[in-house]
Design a protein around this motif. Sequence first.
Motif, mmCIF file in Angstrom:
data_model
loop_
_atom_site.group_PDB
_atom_site.id
_atom_site.type_symbol
_atom_site.label_atom_id
_atom_site.label_comp_id
_atom_site.label_asym_id
_atom_site.label_seq_id
_atom_site.Cartn_x
_atom_site.Cartn_y
_atom_site.Cartn_z
ATOM 1 N N GLU A 11 0.820 -1.208 0.000
ATOM 2 C CA GLU A 11 0.000 0.000 0.000
ATOM 3 C C GLU A 11 0.859 1.265 0.000
ATOM 4 O O GLU A 11 0.519 2.243 -0.646
ATOM 5 C CB GLU A 11 -0.944 -0.011 1.198
ATOM 6 C CG GLU A 11 -2.051 -1.039 1.068
ATOM 7 C CD GLU A 11 -2.894 -1.171 2.327
ATOM 8 O OE1 GLU A 11 -2.706 -0.383 3.278
ATOM 9 O OE2 GLU A 11 -3.746 -2.083 2.360
ATOM 10 N N ALA A 12 1.979 1.226 0.699
ATOM 11 C CA ALA A 12 2.874 2.390 0.728
ATOM 12 C C ALA A 12 3.475 2.644 -0.639
ATOM 13 O O ALA A 12 3.562 3.789 -1.097
ATOM 14 C CB ALA A 12 3.971 2.184 1.769
ATOM 15 N N VAL A 13 3.882 1.589 -1.327
ATOM 16 C CA VAL A 13 4.450 1.741 -2.668
ATOM 17 C C VAL A 13 3.383 2.247 -3.630
ATOM 18 O O VAL A 13 3.624 3.157 -4.423
ATOM 19 C CB VAL A 13 5.054 0.403 -3.167
ATOM 20 C CG1 VAL A 13 5.391 0.467 -4.646
ATOM 21 C CG2 VAL A 13 6.293 0.060 -2.360
ATOM 22 N N ASP A 14 2.187 1.679 -3.580
ATOM 23 C CA ASP A 14 1.102 2.126 -4.460
ATOM 24 C C ASP A 14 0.744 3.586 -4.218
ATOM 25 O O ASP A 14 0.484 4.341 -5.152
ATOM 26 C CB ASP A 14 -0.139 1.254 -4.264
ATOM 27 C CG ASP A 14 0.042 -0.144 -4.834
ATOM 28 O OD1 ASP A 14 0.972 -0.338 -5.644
ATOM 29 O OD2 ASP A 14 -0.738 -1.039 -4.461
ATOM 30 N N ALA A 15 0.727 4.009 -2.978
ATOM 31 C CA ALA A 15 0.386 5.393 -2.634
ATOM 32 C C ALA A 15 1.444 6.371 -3.123
ATOM 33 O O ALA A 15 1.148 7.512 -3.452
ATOM 34 C CB ALA A 15 0.205 5.529 -1.125
ATOM 35 N N ALA A 16 2.683 5.935 -3.185
ATOM 36 C CA ALA A 16 3.774 6.810 -3.616
ATOM 37 C C ALA A 16 3.794 7.001 -5.123
ATOM 38 O O ALA A 16 4.475 7.876 -5.628
ATOM 39 C CB ALA A 16 5.115 6.244 -3.144
ATOM 40 N N GLY A 17 3.034 6.186 -5.876
ATOM 41 C CA GLY A 17 3.028 6.300 -7.327
ATOM 42 C C GLY A 17 4.391 5.980 -7.893
ATOM 43 O O GLY A 17 5.103 6.880 -8.322
ATOM 44 N N PRO A 18 4.794 4.700 -7.895
ATOM 45 C CA PRO A 18 6.134 4.335 -8.330
ATOM 46 C C PRO A 18 6.385 4.693 -9.795
ATOM 47 O O PRO A 18 5.450 4.952 -10.555
ATOM 48 C CB PRO A 18 6.172 2.824 -8.121
ATOM 49 C CG PRO A 18 4.751 2.390 -8.159
ATOM 50 C CD PRO A 18 3.964 3.538 -7.601
#
Length: 97
Positions: A11-18
Amino acid sequence: MIDAIKRAAIEAVDAAGPVQVQLGIVEKINPLEVLVDNRLSLSEDFLILPETLAEFKLAIGSNEYEIRKPLAAGDKLLLIRMQGGQRYVIMDRVVSN
């Protein structure tokens, strides 16, 4: 517990917009406008254009040679969406699908 940690990390990676590689098409040149994935139109404020895609001509004597042609409407582009999704780096033209 491990599953909860994995979900939180995802969820953290998805929220950061990789970073993501995408294709685009030049719609207009002046000002530069690129259509990404046939749905998102980006103005030049959101695009980073490298020197390698800028027009470059070389004058030798009375002759002028085009070393690099400028972007043109209809050019297909390879773009990288920067982390966070606000800016896109134009990497190069695409010459085939």
